[in-house]
Design an enzyme around this catalytic site. Sequence first.
Site, short mmCIF file in Angstrom:
data_model
loop_
_atom_site.label_atom_id
_atom_site.label_comp_id
_atom_site.label_asym_id
_atom_site.label_seq_id
_atom_site.Cartn_x
_atom_site.Cartn_y
_atom_site.Cartn_z
CB THR A 163 54.32 9.06 -4.10
OG1 THR A 163 55.42 9.44 -3.52
CG2 THR A 163 53.96 7.57 -3.26
CB THR A 184 54.83 3.95 -3.05
OG1 THR A 184 53.77 3.79 -3.94
CG2 THR A 184 56.01 4.63 -3.28
NE ARG A 327 49.95 9.31 -0.66
CZ ARG A 327 50.87 8.56 -0.25
NH1 ARG A 327 51.35 8.73 0.96
NH2 ARG A 327 51.20 7.63 -0.84
CG ASP A 346 55.99 12.22 6.78
OD1 ASP A 346 57.33 12.79 6.65
OD2 ASP A 346 55.76 11.37 5.94
CD GLU A 351 54.10 15.84 0.54
OE1 GLU A 351 54.53 15.09 -0.21
OE2 GLU A 351 53.17 15.56 1.43
CG HIS A 368 55.70 12.28 1.79
ND1 HIS A 368 54.32 12.14 0.87
CD2 HIS A 368 55.48 10.97 2.09
CE1 HIS A 368 53.90 11.14 0.64
NE2 HIS A 368 54.42 10.12 1.19
N GLY A 371 57.99 6.91 5.68
CA GLY A 371 58.13 5.45 5.55
C GLY A 371 59.64 5.34 4.90
#
Length: 450
Positions: A163, A184, A327, A346, A351, A368, A371
């Site tokens: 990402t 992703t 997101r 998260d 970011e 983040h 996952g």
Amino acid sequence: MEAAARQPDAACHSLDSCCGGACRGAHDCQYVHHTQLQAADTRVQQLLSCAHGSGHRHDVHRLPQHDDLCAAAQLVPGHPGGPRLHNQQHVDASIYTCAAAHCRSLGHICGPHHFITMIRIIVESHIPYIKGLLEPMARVEYLDTCDITAAAVRDADALLVRTRTRCDASLLEGSRVRFIGTATIGTDHIDLDYCRERGIEVVNAPGCNAPAVAQWVHAALGCWLGQMPVPVHGPLTLGVVGVGHVGSIVARWGRELGYRVLQCDPPRAAAEGSEGFVTLDQVKAQSDVVTFHTPLTREGQWPTFHMCDAQFLAQAPHLRLVMNAARGAVCDNSALAGWAGDVAIDCWEHEPAIDRQLLAKALVATPHIAGYSSDGKHRGTAMVVEALNRHFGFDARPVQAQAPASGASQVTLERIMRSYDPMLDTARLKACPHDFERLRNNYDLRPEVM
Ligand SMILES: NC(=O)C1=CN([C@@H]2O[C@H](COP(=O)(O)OP(=O)(O)OC[C@H]3O[C@@H](n4cnc5c(N)ncnc54)[C@H](O)[C@@H]3O)[C@@H](O)[C@H]2O)C=CC1
Ligand SMILES: O=C(O)C(=O)[C@H](O)COP(=O)(O)O
């Protein structure tokens, strides 16, 4: 682009780097637009004459065997033998395959891999479980996100990214990239319209880390419940907004844990019928906890940008916890920071430059990594490598995940809490918020809920 061959470069003269016309630096043959490629034999002849022009040792007077032409023809869209290939990139791959077969029929020592050694792939260096897989078939370069620049990708055929690599005109214009694989679920870092217009195939890894995100959600929710001075009265109402790969596991586990689950997914409700779904207004009116699992979208009928804003928060009478592992910009972070309820975050706006006020108030605050399970990463890598195989005719064999992508069944809160403690990640981020990227890049991938 025209079919005329440019001057060959030195690399094409050695047998080891013999590319059968695939040497992108030296020739334009592979760039012949596919509308010009009327027949497979024309393509093969172009290929061979191109190879000849580069000093390749083929006997160009020997035309391809009938079988080779048939094999190539079967790869042409619309051919009755099977329209397996749909676009220019795949036609390119068919040329390699066909040329390899032709070479073998001539007793040439080139194996199929010799035809594709000139394919150059840039791999983002934090994609795990990939080193060594592609090297027998391509020139592979591992680069940090900050080094994946327009200059670096100009001569690349394929990019494998995460990402953090923004793939748009500023990166891709003028490059020969024809394939982008992102290991992703999300694709909001890729300009899909631009890629579609340029014929760049984009592949993501749908659902690859969905069980890991569900684990994060229910572990964070468990932490929140555990620190309540007074237990929640009656069954907790959990609003799940976005019921795709992630949201459907979150909702299923929510039901297994005894919560009352409201599922909100207007695109699915429109496509499948509204039974089993509620509206966002109903989520707002009834939920104690809301968790977001939509992509980030700014356009279309159901945009998700700032879906949870000051108005949403003000109009939700029972809402006590908002969770965002989708997101950052799905929730207005400054509205959340000023809200009286609890948050578990998260994914953050902007970011790694995250809102420090929001960080301070968050019960669960992670960089983040929802996952980041080892099985999720195995699935992500396997899915993009398999797509690369299909695109270029490679046969790389990625290691497969152990756990099912559908997530564990019959979970209990105890099993979830034993599998992951989000408070440890929270403590690390709160101690070093400026290390947001370093914390994710050095994350110890965790096991999923068993
Ligand atoms: N924090 C993390 O580490 C991770 C975050 N993600 C994020 O989670 C998102 C969801 O992942 P998946 O479930 O795999 O995606 P998905 O594409 O399977 O599901 C998304 C669902 O959201 C629904 N949706 C779209 N717009 C909506 C709206 N306005 N309101 C309600 N629902 C809407 C879609 O119809 C779809 O069912 C990803 O797009 C990604 O941004 C994904 C993986 C890891
Ligand atoms: O899969 C997604 O979408 C995510 O958000 C990932 O979990 C983030 O993964 P990286 O880009 O950090 O590999």
